[in-house]
Design an enzyme around this catalytic site. Structure first.
Site, PDB file in Angstrom:
ATOM      1  N   ASN A  50      18.005 -78.347 -35.628  1.00 58.22           N
ATOM      2  CA  ASN A  50      18.498 -76.978 -35.765  1.00 58.22           C
ATOM      3  C   ASN A  50      18.549 -76.568 -37.239  1.00 58.22           C
ATOM      4  O   ASN A  50      19.257 -75.646 -37.607  1.00 58.22           O
ATOM      5  CB  ASN A  50      19.903 -76.875 -35.167  1.00 58.22           C
ATOM      6  CG  ASN A  50      19.913 -77.258 -33.703  1.00 58.22           C
ATOM      7  OD1 ASN A  50      19.079 -76.785 -32.927  1.00 58.22           O
ATOM      8  ND2 ASN A  50      20.829 -78.122 -33.314  1.00 58.22           N
ATOM      9  N   HIS A 136      27.093 -71.931 -23.774  1.00 61.85           N
ATOM     10  CA  HIS A 136      27.233 -73.303 -24.264  1.00 61.85           C
ATOM     11  C   HIS A 136      28.468 -73.990 -23.675  1.00 61.85           C
ATOM     12  O   HIS A 136      29.488 -73.346 -23.413  1.00 61.85           O
ATOM     13  CB  HIS A 136      27.353 -73.254 -25.791  1.00 61.85           C
ATOM     14  CG  HIS A 136      27.223 -74.581 -26.460  1.00 61.85           C
ATOM     15  ND1 HIS A 136      28.297 -75.398 -26.689  1.00 61.85           N
ATOM     16  CD2 HIS A 136      26.141 -75.233 -26.960  1.00 61.85           C
ATOM     17  CE1 HIS A 136      27.892 -76.497 -27.306  1.00 61.85           C
ATOM     18  NE2 HIS A 136      26.578 -76.419 -27.482  1.00 61.85           N
ATOM     19  N   GLU A 180      26.118 -65.892 -25.721  1.00 65.81           N
ATOM     20  CA  GLU A 180      25.475 -66.339 -26.953  1.00 65.81           C
ATOM     21  C   GLU A 180      24.566 -65.212 -27.429  1.00 65.81           C
ATOM     22  O   GLU A 180      24.133 -64.389 -26.626  1.00 65.81           O
ATOM     23  CB  GLU A 180      24.648 -67.607 -26.701  1.00 65.81           C
ATOM     24  CG  GLU A 180      25.519 -68.795 -26.346  1.00 65.81           C
ATOM     25  CD  GLU A 180      24.725 -70.062 -26.046  1.00 65.81           C
ATOM     26  OE1 GLU A 180      23.592 -70.205 -26.528  1.00 65.81           O
ATOM     27  OE2 GLU A 180      25.257 -70.915 -25.328  1.00 65.81           O
ATOM     28  N   SER A 184      20.826 -71.162 -26.540  1.00 64.94           N
ATOM     29  CA  SER A 184      20.459 -72.387 -27.244  1.00 64.94           C
ATOM     30  C   SER A 184      19.352 -73.178 -26.563  1.00 64.94           C
ATOM     31  O   SER A 184      18.650 -73.925 -27.220  1.00 64.94           O
ATOM     32  CB  SER A 184      21.693 -73.271 -27.421  1.00 64.94           C
ATOM     33  OG  SER A 184      22.200 -73.665 -26.166  1.00 64.94           O
ATOM     34  N   ASP A 209      28.521 -65.768 -29.616  1.00 67.85           N
ATOM     35  CA  ASP A 209      28.299 -67.019 -30.344  1.00 67.85           C
ATOM     36  C   ASP A 209      26.934 -66.931 -31.030  1.00 67.85           C
ATOM     37  O   ASP A 209      25.892 -66.921 -30.367  1.00 67.85           O
ATOM     38  CB  ASP A 209      28.360 -68.182 -29.354  1.00 67.85           C
ATOM     39  CG  ASP A 209      28.170 -69.540 -30.023  1.00 67.85           C
ATOM     40  OD1 ASP A 209      27.772 -69.582 -31.200  1.00 67.85           O
ATOM     41  OD2 ASP A 209      28.406 -70.561 -29.352  1.00 67.85           O
ATOM     42  N   HIS A 212      22.658 -69.845 -32.987  1.00 70.21           N
ATOM     43  CA  HIS A 212      21.211 -69.952 -33.216  1.00 70.21           C
ATOM     44  C   HIS A 212      20.589 -68.675 -33.778  1.00 70.21           C
ATOM     45  O   HIS A 212      19.375 -68.548 -33.829  1.00 70.21           O
ATOM     46  CB  HIS A 212      20.502 -70.343 -31.914  1.00 70.21           C
ATOM     47  CG  HIS A 212      20.891 -71.697 -31.443  1.00 70.21           C
ATOM     48  ND1 HIS A 212      20.301 -72.848 -31.903  1.00 70.21           N
ATOM     49  CD2 HIS A 212      21.861 -72.094 -30.581  1.00 70.21           C
ATOM     50  CE1 HIS A 212      20.873 -73.900 -31.329  1.00 70.21           C
ATOM     51  NE2 HIS A 212      21.819 -73.464 -30.529  1.00 70.21           N
ATOM     52  N   LYS A 242      23.843 -75.545 -38.265  1.00 65.71           N
ATOM     53  CA  LYS A 242      22.446 -75.282 -37.890  1.00 65.71           C
ATOM     54  C   LYS A 242      21.715 -74.679 -39.089  1.00 65.71           C
ATOM     55  O   LYS A 242      21.384 -75.404 -40.014  1.00 65.71           O
ATOM     56  CB  LYS A 242      22.410 -74.460 -36.621  1.00 65.71           C
ATOM     57  CG  LYS A 242      22.841 -75.374 -35.466  1.00 65.71           C
ATOM     58  CD  LYS A 242      23.085 -74.740 -34.146  1.00 65.71           C
ATOM     59  CE  LYS A 242      23.487 -75.848 -33.163  1.00 65.71           C
ATOM     60  NZ  LYS A 242      24.313 -75.390 -32.074  1.00 65.71           N
TER      61      LYS A 242
HETATM   62  C1  LIG Z   1      25.435 -76.099 -31.419  1.00 62.35           C
HETATM   63  C2  LIG Z   1      26.207 -75.066 -30.720  1.00 62.35           C
HETATM   64  C3  LIG Z   1      27.582 -75.001 -30.814  1.00 62.35           C
HETATM   65  C4  LIG Z   1      28.387 -76.091 -31.454  1.00 62.35           C
HETATM   66  O1  LIG Z   1      28.280 -76.099 -32.827  1.00 62.35           O
HETATM   67  P1  LIG Z   1      28.601 -77.453 -33.597  1.00 62.35           P
HETATM   68  O2  LIG Z   1      28.915 -77.008 -34.968  1.00 62.35           O
HETATM   69  O3  LIG Z   1      27.396 -78.295 -33.488  1.00 62.35           O
HETATM   70  O4  LIG Z   1      29.787 -78.067 -32.924  1.00 62.35           O
HETATM   71  C5  LIG Z   1      28.229 -73.938 -30.236  1.00 62.35           C
HETATM   72  N1  LIG Z   1      27.572 -72.991 -29.572  1.00 62.35           N
HETATM   73  C6  LIG Z   1      26.239 -73.025 -29.425  1.00 62.35           C
HETATM   74  C7  LIG Z   1      25.546 -71.947 -28.687  1.00 62.35           C
HETATM   75  C8  LIG Z   1      25.518 -74.071 -29.988  1.00 62.35           C
HETATM   76  O5  LIG Z   1      24.199 -74.141 -29.813  1.00 62.35           O
END
Ligand SMILES: *Cc1c(COP(=O)(O)O)cnc(C)c1O
Length: 388
Positions: A50, A136, A180, A184, A209, A212, A242
């Site tokens: 990522n 997620h 999101e 993801s 969220d 990505h 990421k």
């Molecule tokens: C990776 C991810 C998370 C978690 O983030 P981390 O910092 O790795 O704990 C949360 N939401 C989504 C959509 C993700 O892809």
């Protein structure tokens, strides 16, 4: 003394997992530089990280992490409210809120903890959570922790969301819609402007969220909210792990929301503050994202290239609007075989299986450091292995 039988359930449970081909086991990487990784005695090109903007081993992030570690030590040594709150945390939170164009932001120890904490803090037993079915795991867990009623709407399906709002909203105190920005595992984008409009009509909050999409979308790379020019109040979450190449997570929004989370988000209150090194690396990443928009542009060139090569080679790909490509080849075993063929050819792009995703696929992610020839070779190997 009799042997305690209480643990005897684990072995048969594991056998069940293995029989279903669901057994998971991490692959050990023992060296990494940008997209080149060493696994066993081989060097592979990474197509599954990522690290969208290739910042995770950038000299400026490393230098910032070292300097902060020398200044403050390796650990924050306490929770933020008790003894671990550093000037660096404040600086990072200001940087995030400026980037996100919000009044305030709060940094957590991971994106997982940020989502878990904020969802559980702002909803409770009298409330309704409407979540995209592909949200997620941490968003789903947060909803469970909240004790709220959780209903999933069909993936990015506005009519279904509206119907559920119409039917259910009036029976609950608060309502939170969860999505999101870029999903993801599929790589498609939420219809966020429409979701925000629906939320307005039904007096619901929206949590988006941007794990990505931050660093990837928008003129300043801050994400889908920026890209769409949304001005409405929102709860924006994301990760520092990421595109930002560090570690940690955040929530950004109004000052009141952040003040409230500081008092009510258990996953922020009762855990050690983000480490000095991670915090400083994230600050450096924000500076680079602003100073070097070329990284984002290169990433999008790579995305366009892979899309067109996959189409030319007629390789099945889920609809994507991001750096994430879900290549679905049907059966779990076929996906595993193709992942193996990729590995043989020097590429790292593992198959993702249920229960992480509803259908098995090979998930390819691009970043700004992939070269055109590497992307071309990846597609050649995929095309050859599906012919077989
Ligand atoms: C990776 C991810 C998370 C978690 O983030 P981390 O910092 O790795 O704990 C949360 N939401 C989504 C959509 C993700 O892809």
């Amino acid at each position: 003394m009799a042997i305690n039988q209480a643990y005897n359930w684990i072995a048969p449970a594991l056998r069940t997992i293995k029989r279903a081909n669901w057994d998971r086991c991490p692959i050990e990487i023992h060296a990494r530089q940008s997209n080149l990784i060493e696994v066993g005695d081989r060097t592979l090109v990474m197509f599954a990280s990522n690290n969208y903007l290739d910042l995770a081993d950038h000299p400026q992030l490393i230098a910032a992490a070292i300097a902060a570690t020398q200044a403050y030590g390796t650990g924050s040594t306490g929770s933020r409210l008790v003894s671990g709150h550093l000037a660096l945390h404040d600086q990072l939170e200001q940087g995030i809120s400026q980037w996100k164009n919000t009044e305030a932001a709060l940094v957590f120890s991971s994106g997982y903890l940020a989502n878990l904490g904020v969802v559980a803090a702002i909803t409770g037993a009298r409330d309704l959570i409407l979540a995209d079915q592909y949200s997620h795991a941490c968003l789903k867990q947060g909803a469970r922790l909240a004790g709220a009623e959780i209903i999933y709407f069909h993936h990015n399906h506005l009519a279904d969301l509206e119907q559920k709002l119409e039917k259910l909203r009036s029976q609950y105190r608060r309502c939170l819609i969860i999505t999101e920005a870029i999903f993801s595992m599929d790589g498609d984008r939420a219809s966020l402007a429409e979701i925000v409009q629906l939320a307005e009509n039904f007096e619901a909050m929206v949590l988006v969220d941007e794990a990505h999409s931050s660093g990837i979308l928008g003129d300043r790379g801050s994400g889908l909210v920026e890209h769409l020019g949304l001005q409405q109040p929102l709860i924006q979450t994301g990760t520092l792990s990421k595109a930002l190449g560090s570690q940690g997570g955040y929530v950004a929004g109004s000052q009141e929301l952040i003040d409230f989370c500081r008092n009510r988000a258990a996953s922020w209150i009762y855990t050690t503050a983000l480490s000095p090194g991670d915090t400083a690396a994230a600050i450096a990443a924000l500076e680079l994202i602003e100073a070097e928009p070329g990284r984002r542009q290169q990433l999008w060139q790579n995305i366009t290239l892979l899309k067109s090569l996959l189409a030319q080679a007629q390789i099945p790909c889920l609809p994507t609007d991001s750096a994430i490509f879900g290549l679905n080849f049907g059966e779990i075993s076929t996906n595993l075989a193709i992942a193996q063929a990729l590995n043989q050819a020097g590429f790292f792009a593992p198959a993702i299986r249920p229960p992480t995703v509803p259908t098995a696929r090979i998930r390819v992610t691009l970043n700004s450091a992939h070269r055109a020839d590497q992307i071309g070779q990846l597609v050649d190997v995929l095309a050859a292995s599906i012919r077989r």
